[in-house]
Scaffold this motif. Structure first.
Motif, PDB file in Angstrom:
ATOM      1  N   PHE A 222       0.785  -1.069   0.198  1.00  0.00           N
ATOM      2  CA  PHE A 222      -0.055   0.177  -0.023  1.00  0.00           C
ATOM      3  C   PHE A 222       0.851   1.393   0.199  1.00  0.00           C
ATOM      4  O   PHE A 222       1.963   1.310   0.767  1.00  0.00           O
ATOM      5  CB  PHE A 222      -0.916   0.061   1.220  1.00  0.00           C
ATOM      6  CG  PHE A 222      -1.812  -1.307   1.113  1.00  0.00           C
ATOM      7  CD1 PHE A 222      -3.136  -0.994   0.366  1.00  0.00           C
ATOM      8  CD2 PHE A 222      -1.557  -2.319   1.830  1.00  0.00           C
ATOM      9  CE1 PHE A 222      -3.874  -2.064   0.367  1.00  0.00           C
ATOM     10  CE2 PHE A 222      -2.529  -3.226   1.842  1.00  0.00           C
ATOM     11  CZ  PHE A 222      -3.744  -3.344   1.001  1.00  0.00           C
ATOM     12  N   ARG A 223       0.575   2.360  -0.939  1.00  0.00           N
ATOM     13  CA  ARG A 223       1.346   3.457  -1.005  1.00  0.00           C
ATOM     14  C   ARG A 223       1.258   4.358   0.257  1.00  0.00           C
ATOM     15  O   ARG A 223      -0.010   4.433   0.734  1.00  0.00           O
ATOM     16  CB  ARG A 223       0.770   4.238  -2.171  1.00  0.00           C
ATOM     17  CG  ARG A 223       1.505   5.304  -2.600  1.00  0.00           C
ATOM     18  CD  ARG A 223       1.231   5.799  -3.858  1.00  0.00           C
ATOM     19  NE  ARG A 223       1.126   4.987  -5.073  1.00  0.00           N
ATOM     20  CZ  ARG A 223       0.365   5.316  -6.164  1.00  0.00           C
ATOM     21  NH1 ARG A 223      -0.090   6.299  -6.172  1.00  0.00           N
ATOM     22  NH2 ARG A 223       0.551   4.393  -6.895  1.00  0.00           N
ATOM     23  N   ASN A 224       2.243   4.398   0.689  1.00  0.00           N
ATOM     24  CA  ASN A 224       2.203   5.592   1.974  1.00  0.00           C
ATOM     25  C   ASN A 224       2.609   6.614   1.631  1.00  0.00           C
ATOM     26  O   ASN A 224       4.078   7.187   1.558  1.00  0.00           O
ATOM     27  CB  ASN A 224       3.338   4.919   3.028  1.00  0.00           C
ATOM     28  CG  ASN A 224       3.456   5.611   4.315  1.00  0.00           C
ATOM     29  OD1 ASN A 224       2.587   6.411   4.561  1.00  0.00           O
ATOM     30  ND2 ASN A 224       4.483   5.293   4.960  1.00  0.00           N
ATOM     31  N   PHE A 225       1.785   7.714   1.067  1.00  0.00           N
ATOM     32  CA  PHE A 225       2.506   8.657   0.564  1.00  0.00           C
ATOM     33  C   PHE A 225       2.709   9.833   1.385  1.00  0.00           C
ATOM     34  O   PHE A 225       1.403  10.222   2.197  1.00  0.00           O
ATOM     35  CB  PHE A 225       1.645   9.152  -0.779  1.00  0.00           C
ATOM     36  CG  PHE A 225       0.202   9.447  -0.849  1.00  0.00           C
ATOM     37  CD1 PHE A 225      -0.155  10.855  -0.470  1.00  0.00           C
ATOM     38  CD2 PHE A 225      -0.782   8.602  -0.589  1.00  0.00           C
ATOM     39  CE1 PHE A 225      -1.394  11.106  -0.391  1.00  0.00           C
ATOM     40  CE2 PHE A 225      -2.324   9.134  -0.296  1.00  0.00           C
ATOM     41  CZ  PHE A 225      -2.443  10.435  -0.265  1.00  0.00           C
ATOM     42  N   LYS A 226       3.410  10.939   0.984  1.00  0.00           N
ATOM     43  CA  LYS A 226       3.621  12.112   1.887  1.00  0.00           C
ATOM     44  C   LYS A 226       2.580  13.212   1.222  1.00  0.00           C
ATOM     45  O   LYS A 226       2.483  13.236   0.108  1.00  0.00           O
ATOM     46  CB  LYS A 226       5.113  12.392   1.557  1.00  0.00           C
ATOM     47  CG  LYS A 226       5.809  13.916   2.261  1.00  0.00           C
ATOM     48  CD  LYS A 226       6.059  13.659   3.303  1.00  0.00           C
ATOM     49  CE  LYS A 226       6.544  14.978   3.969  1.00  0.00           C
ATOM     50  NZ  LYS A 226       5.691  16.189   3.879  1.00  0.00           N
TER      51      LYS A 226
END
Ligand code: NAD
Ligand code: ZN
Length: 357
Positions: free
Chosen positions: A3-7
Motif C-alpha cells: 500500500f502506498r504510504n504517501f507524503k
C-alpha cells in the motif's frame, strides 16, 4: 510495500486574501540571513502581485520564464546560480501556474541534492530533502500544489521527480490570485483537473480514497463549467478546491490515456500540458465516452477553440518518438487499460490515435 504510504503537503492555508499572510507564514522558516527566493511567474512582472511580495533582507524575486514548460537545464541553472550567489537559502516560494510551482519544487530539491535534476527523473530517486518550499497557485487545475511530483523535460524524457521529498511544505490557496487569468488558459488548465477526475474515476487503480476526492472535484468542475452562466469569484473559489481535490484523487490512483498521449505531444512539439490534454481528450470517445461527451459540451458552452490536425505532416520518425515517450508511462496505461494494456495499446493503435490529433 503493497500500500502506498504517501507524503502530503505540510500546511495549507485557504481563503480570499490569504496571500497577505505570507510574511507571517515564512517568518519561522527564515534561517539567519539566508534569503527567501520568490520564483514568480513572469506574467506578473510589473503587475501589482509583484509589489505584494513580502521581501526582507537579502530576499530575491526571480521571474520564472514559463514560455516553455520546465526543463531540467533551467532547474539546474537556477539552483547553481542561487548556490553561487547565496551559498544557502531559507526557502523557495513558487508563485504561478503549474510550471512555476513545479520549478520551485525542483529548484528546492536541487539546492541540496548533487548532480543534475535529470538524474532524478523517475520514481523515488531523490535522496535528500530540499530546502523549505511553498507553492502558491495563480491558475487552478494542475493539482501541482498537492502532488508528489514535478514534471520536467530532460535530455531524454519528460518525466517527473516523483518522491516523498517533492511535496510542498506549505501551500497558500488564495482564489483572488486566479481572477484575471485569460479565458482560454483558465479553461485549458481547468480541464486538466476535469481530465484528472475522469482518468482517475474510470481507471483500474480506483479505490474509495481516490473516488471520494475525484467525485468532489468532478462535481466542482461541472458546477463551474456546465451549470454556471459566466465567471465570478465563486467560480475561482470552486476551481481552486477542484484542483486540490483532483490532485488528491490522483495521488492514490493515476492519470490515464489523455496524459500518456499528451506527454508525447509535449516532448516532440512542445505542446503545453493543459491544451495538449484537451487536444487528446477530444478524441478519446472510445476510452471515456461520457467524459468526452461532457467535455465537448463544455468546450462549446465556454466558446473555446481546441486546435485540430496538429500532427499532420509529421514523419514516421517523429510519430515513433511520440509513441516511445508515451509508452514509457506504464502506470498511466495500466491504470487506464488494466494489466494487459500492452496487448490493447499496440504501437499501431497508438500511431492511429496520434494521427487523429
Ligand atoms: P503554466 O504554469 O504553464 O502557465 C500557463 C500560462 O499562464 C503562462 O504563460 C503563465 O505565465 C500564465 N499565467 C499563470 N498564472 C496566470 C494568471 N493568474 N493570469 C494570467 N496568466 C497567468 O500553466 P498550468 O496549466 O497551470 O501548468 C502546466 C504545467 O504544470 C506543465 O508544466 C505541467 O507539466 C505541470 N503539471 C504538473 C503537475 C504536477 O503534479 N506536478 C500536474 C499537472 C501539470
Ligand atoms: Zn494533468
Amino acid at each position: 510495500m503493497t500500500f502506498r504510504n504517501f507524503k502530503m503537503v505540510g500546511y495549507v492555508v485557504y481563503g480570499r486574501g490569504c496571500f497577505n499572510q505570507l510574511d507571517e507564514l515564512l517568518a519561522p522558516h527564515r534561517k539567519g540571513d539566508a534569503p527567501m527566493i520568490f520564483l514568480l511567474d513572469h506574467y506578473f512582472e510589473n503587475r501589482p502581485l509583484a509589489r505584494r511580495i513580502p521581501l526582507r533582507g537579502k530576499d530575491k524575486v526571480i521571474f520564472a520564464d514559463v514560455s516553455y514548460e520546465p526543463k531540467t537545464s533551467y532547474v539546474d541553472r537556477l539552483a547553481t546560480e542561487l548556490k553561487q550567489e547565496f551559498g544557502t537559502v531559507s526557502g523557495i516560494i513558487g508563485i504561478g501556474g503549474g510550471s512555476t510551482m513545479d520549478l520551485a519544487k525542483a529548484v528546492s530539491l536541487m539546492m541540496t541534492n548533487p548532480g543534475s535534476s535529470a538524474d532524478y527523473q523517475g520514481w523515488d530517486l531523490v535522496k535528500l530533502p530540499g530546502v523549505y518550499k511553498v507553492g502558491i497557485p495563480t491558475l487552478s487545475g494542475t493539482g501541482a500544489e498537492v502532488s508528489r511530483t514535478t514534471v520536467l523535460t530532460g535530455p531524454t524524457k519528460k518525466l517527473g521527480m516523483n518522491s516523498d521529498f517533492t511535496p510542498f511544505d506549505q501551500i497558500v490557496l488564495d482564489p483572488e490570485l486566479t481572477a484575471d487569468a485569460p479565458v482560454n488558459q483558465r479553461f485549458y488548465t481547468g480541464m486538466d483537473c476535469y481530465i484528472h477526475c475522469i482518468e482517475s474515476l474510470e481507471g483500474t487503480y480506483l479505490n474509495e480514497f481516490s473516488k471520494s476526492y475525484g467525485e468532489k472535484a468532478l462535481q466542482l468542475c461541472q458546477e463551474v463549467y456546465v451549470k454556471k452562466q459566466g465567471w465570478d469569484a465563486d467560480s475561482d473559489d470552486k476551481l481552486m478546491m477542484a484542483s486540490y481535490a483532483g490532485g488528491m484523487s490522483i495521488a492514490y490512483s493515476q492519470v490515464g490515456v489523455a496524459h500518456a498521449v499528451s506527454y508525447g505531444l509535449a516532448y516532440l512539439l512542445g505542446t503545453k500540458h493543459g491544451i495538449g490534454n484537451c487536444i487528446v481528450f477530444d478524441k478519446l470517445e472510445e476510452f471515456y465516452p461520457e467524459g468526452v461527451r461532457e467535455f465537448k459540451k463544455m468546450v462549446e458552452k465556454n466558446k473555446i477553440d481546441i486546435p485540430q490536425h496538429i500532427t499532420k505532416g509529421l514523419t514516421d520518425e517523429q510519430f515513433n518518438t511520440m509513441i516511445d515517450v508515451s509508452l514509457v508511462m506504464k502506470p498511466l496505461w495500466e491504470n487506464a487499460l488494466g494489466k494487459d494494456w500492452e496487448k490493447i495499446m499496440t504501437r499501431d493503435r497508438l500511431r492511429a490515435l496520434y494521427e487523429k490529433l
